[in-house]
Motif scaffolding. Sequence first.
Motif, short mmCIF file in Angstrom:
data_model
loop_
_atom_site.label_atom_id
_atom_site.label_comp_id
_atom_site.label_asym_id
_atom_site.label_seq_id
_atom_site.Cartn_x
_atom_site.Cartn_y
_atom_site.Cartn_z
N GLY A 113 0.82 -1.21 0.00
CA GLY A 113 0.00 0.00 0.00
C GLY A 113 0.85 1.25 0.00
O GLY A 113 0.62 2.18 -0.78
N LEU A 146 2.68 1.82 -3.30
CA LEU A 146 1.81 2.34 -4.36
C LEU A 146 1.44 3.80 -4.12
O LEU A 146 1.40 4.61 -5.03
CB LEU A 146 0.51 1.52 -4.41
N ALA A 147 1.15 4.12 -2.85
CA ALA A 147 0.56 5.44 -2.56
C ALA A 147 1.58 6.57 -2.44
O ALA A 147 1.30 7.68 -2.89
CB ALA A 147 -0.27 5.35 -1.29
N ARG A 173 2.78 8.44 -5.67
CA ARG A 173 1.65 9.11 -6.34
C ARG A 173 1.10 10.25 -5.50
O ARG A 173 0.65 11.25 -6.04
CB ARG A 173 0.57 8.08 -6.66
N SER A 174 1.10 10.08 -4.18
CA SER A 174 0.64 11.17 -3.31
C SER A 174 1.58 12.36 -3.42
O SER A 174 1.15 13.51 -3.42
CB SER A 174 0.59 10.72 -1.84
N GLN A 182 3.26 13.19 -5.99
CA GLN A 182 2.98 13.82 -7.28
C GLN A 182 1.67 14.63 -7.22
O GLN A 182 1.65 15.81 -7.56
CB GLN A 182 2.89 12.73 -8.36
N ALA A 183 0.60 13.97 -6.73
CA ALA A 183 -0.73 14.59 -6.81
C ALA A 183 -0.96 15.67 -5.76
O ALA A 183 -1.58 16.69 -6.04
CB ALA A 183 -1.81 13.51 -6.67
N SER A 184 -0.47 15.44 -4.54
CA SER A 184 -0.83 16.34 -3.45
C SER A 184 0.29 17.29 -3.03
O SER A 184 0.04 18.22 -2.27
CB SER A 184 -1.27 15.52 -2.22
N ARG A 199 2.14 18.79 -7.53
CA ARG A 199 1.14 19.52 -8.33
C ARG A 199 0.61 20.74 -7.59
O ARG A 199 0.28 21.76 -8.20
CB ARG A 199 -0.02 18.58 -8.71
N GLN A 200 0.53 20.63 -6.26
CA GLN A 200 0.06 21.78 -5.47
C GLN A 200 1.12 22.88 -5.42
O GLN A 200 0.80 24.07 -5.45
CB GLN A 200 -0.31 21.33 -4.05
N ALA A 260 0.95 24.68 -8.53
CA ALA A 260 -0.23 25.56 -8.59
C ALA A 260 -0.03 26.87 -7.84
O ALA A 260 -0.86 27.77 -7.94
CB ALA A 260 -1.45 24.82 -8.04
N LEU A 265 2.37 31.29 -9.84
CA LEU A 265 1.33 31.94 -10.62
C LEU A 265 1.76 33.30 -11.14
O LEU A 265 2.74 33.88 -10.64
CB LEU A 265 0.09 32.13 -9.73
N ILE A 272 -3.46 33.83 -3.04
CA ILE A 272 -3.07 32.41 -2.90
C ILE A 272 -1.59 32.31 -2.50
O ILE A 272 -1.23 31.60 -1.56
CB ILE A 272 -3.32 31.66 -4.23
N THR A 285 -15.04 25.76 6.20
CA THR A 285 -15.31 24.34 6.48
C THR A 285 -16.50 24.20 7.43
O THR A 285 -17.35 23.32 7.25
CB THR A 285 -14.05 23.68 7.09
N LEU A 331 -7.92 10.24 -8.10
CA LEU A 331 -6.92 11.24 -8.48
C LEU A 331 -5.54 10.58 -8.61
O LEU A 331 -4.82 10.80 -9.59
CB LEU A 331 -6.88 12.34 -7.42
N LEU A 332 -5.20 9.77 -7.61
CA LEU A 332 -3.87 9.15 -7.56
C LEU A 332 -3.68 8.06 -8.60
O LEU A 332 -2.60 7.93 -9.17
CB LEU A 332 -3.62 8.56 -6.17
N TYR A 333 -4.73 7.25 -8.80
CA TYR A 333 -4.55 6.06 -9.62
C TYR A 333 -5.21 6.14 -11.00
O TYR A 333 -5.07 5.22 -11.78
CB TYR A 333 -5.06 4.82 -8.86
N GLU A 391 -3.73 11.13 -12.29
CA GLU A 391 -2.29 11.47 -12.34
C GLU A 391 -1.51 10.58 -13.30
O GLU A 391 -0.81 11.09 -14.18
CB GLU A 391 -1.67 11.44 -10.94
N ALA A 406 -14.59 22.09 1.05
CA ALA A 406 -13.49 23.05 1.17
C ALA A 406 -12.14 22.40 0.84
O ALA A 406 -11.22 23.08 0.38
CB ALA A 406 -13.47 23.63 2.57
N TYR A 447 -7.46 21.39 -5.42
CA TYR A 447 -7.31 20.52 -6.60
C TYR A 447 -7.97 21.12 -7.85
O TYR A 447 -7.57 20.81 -8.96
CB TYR A 447 -7.91 19.13 -6.31
N GLN A 480 -8.09 24.47 -8.25
CA GLN A 480 -7.18 25.58 -8.57
C GLN A 480 -5.94 25.07 -9.31
O GLN A 480 -5.42 25.73 -10.19
CB GLN A 480 -6.81 26.30 -7.27
N SER A 481 -5.51 23.84 -8.96
CA SER A 481 -4.32 23.28 -9.61
C SER A 481 -4.65 22.66 -10.96
O SER A 481 -3.75 22.21 -11.68
CB SER A 481 -3.68 22.22 -8.71
N GLN A 508 -6.34 19.89 -11.41
CA GLN A 508 -6.46 18.43 -11.38
C GLN A 508 -7.91 17.97 -11.51
O GLN A 508 -8.17 16.90 -12.03
CB GLN A 508 -5.84 17.89 -10.08
#
Lengths: 209, 279
Positions: A103, A106-107, A110-111, A113-115, A118-119, A122, A125, A140, A179, B192-194, B197, B213, B218, B220-221, B223
């Motif tokens: 687990g 795999l995660a 990719r986490s 990359q994605a979180s 990529r953030q 972003a 700017l 931002i 929130t 998103l991850l699998y 991306e 929220a 995601y 804004q980026s 994705q």
Amino acid sequence: MHISINPWVWLGVFFTFSVLSFLYKDNPFYKLAEHVTVGVSIGYGMVIIWHNALIPRFYMPVFQEGKLILIIPAILGLMMILRIVPKYSWLSRYAICFSVGGGAGLAIPRSMQASVLRQLEATMLDLGFTTTQGINNIVIFVGVLAVLIYFFFSKEHKGVFGGIAKLGIWFLMVGFGATFGYTVMARLSLFIGRVLFVLQDFLGINLAG
Amino acid sequence: MAEDARKKTFWERLIQIDRRVIYLIIALAMILPFFFQMGLPIPVTKEVKDIYDHIEALTPNDVVILSADFDPSVSPELLPMFDALFRHCLKKDVKTIAMSLYIQGPGLIAPIIQEAAKDYQKVNGVDYVFMPWIYGYTLVVMDMMEDLKATFPTDYYGTRIEDIPIVKKIENYEDYDLIVCFTGSSSYAWWLLYAHEPYGVPMATGVTAVSAADIYPYIQSGQYIGMLGGLKGAAEYETLINEKRMATMGMEAQNWAHIVIILFIIIGNIGYMAIARKK
């Protein structure tokens, strides 16, 4: 108005009011509804797992198609269940090691990359005061920096550094406020779902007009 | 003793009001609007419009995956979203794969799918396909990106995948044009991850208001194309497809409850300040 004659709808209404009765005070009806929910969820899950996972994904491939390789993950699964037998519970650690290792492997990339990457991307700017987008981008950019500085604890929050950290708190508060507002909306939506069920499905009131 | 015996002021009595009275007032504020609709407007946000525009731009050969990754506890918020998007896909004639990574998901969406298919006179296996729950969560996502038919040997009704016309030309991620994940948990991150991306499949999400929220970064980026947040997001989508259904009916109650809660917060704070000043 046509009150439903479907016994399942009546049961649904009974459990709806049983759960809502907790708002007055804790009582046996609430406890009953709580226990039935847990029991039904587990029972439903077990039956679906039996029919959609164990039979088509293990029993049939192994015993009808001869895919014996599947016995290895099945043994790992049995080892996991051995947690409930104190004498052999140590065996479950091997299955957990396999699961956690796979687990995480795999995660994690990719986490990242994605979180994270990529953030970060972003936040790079076009900043400017001439357009709305440019001003949004400044907010931002400043917000990300200020919040990150607030969470940097290796330097005392004093002087300019402390001022930026305080700005970070303001950004965080705005985030928490958003929130909280969304959370209120979510909880009300769940109640609306129940009201619609009682009015439409049980009492048969045509709300669509 | 003398302090206890003195007469309480209006604000003191108001601040100490029984919470059950507040529950009752909020319940009334939410039930009565169902009978006295005022037709309050539902303005559409950019996050919702972007998903609508993306589906509007699809052609009948394009494939949309709608994954209902939730259980009954959050269905009042997420079912109307699924319903609205599924109806839009049927209306646009795009090939739709309805599925769920959650064990209780298929049971929840089955009646919604049947009703929508009946309304639009669409046929399972021809215009859309309804997949069963398969154990594996993230593994299911990874598997179906590589090979859809190997992931789901049958559809929800037990029809063999080889016998389903709509999936004949659908192989893997190259054929998917949009994934929309409806969730009350973190399963939007699984897709998103699998899926997004590694394979670049366009993604959008429909989440409970609690999670909304968390999704903005995601969007804004880039994705995610967009997001439906809570019952409001579903109502906005119903407005766009011009079908006022479950979410739109609930929004009037939602609005009035918000007004009452805002009033309570203002009154509560005034009371708190009045008592604090007196002390």
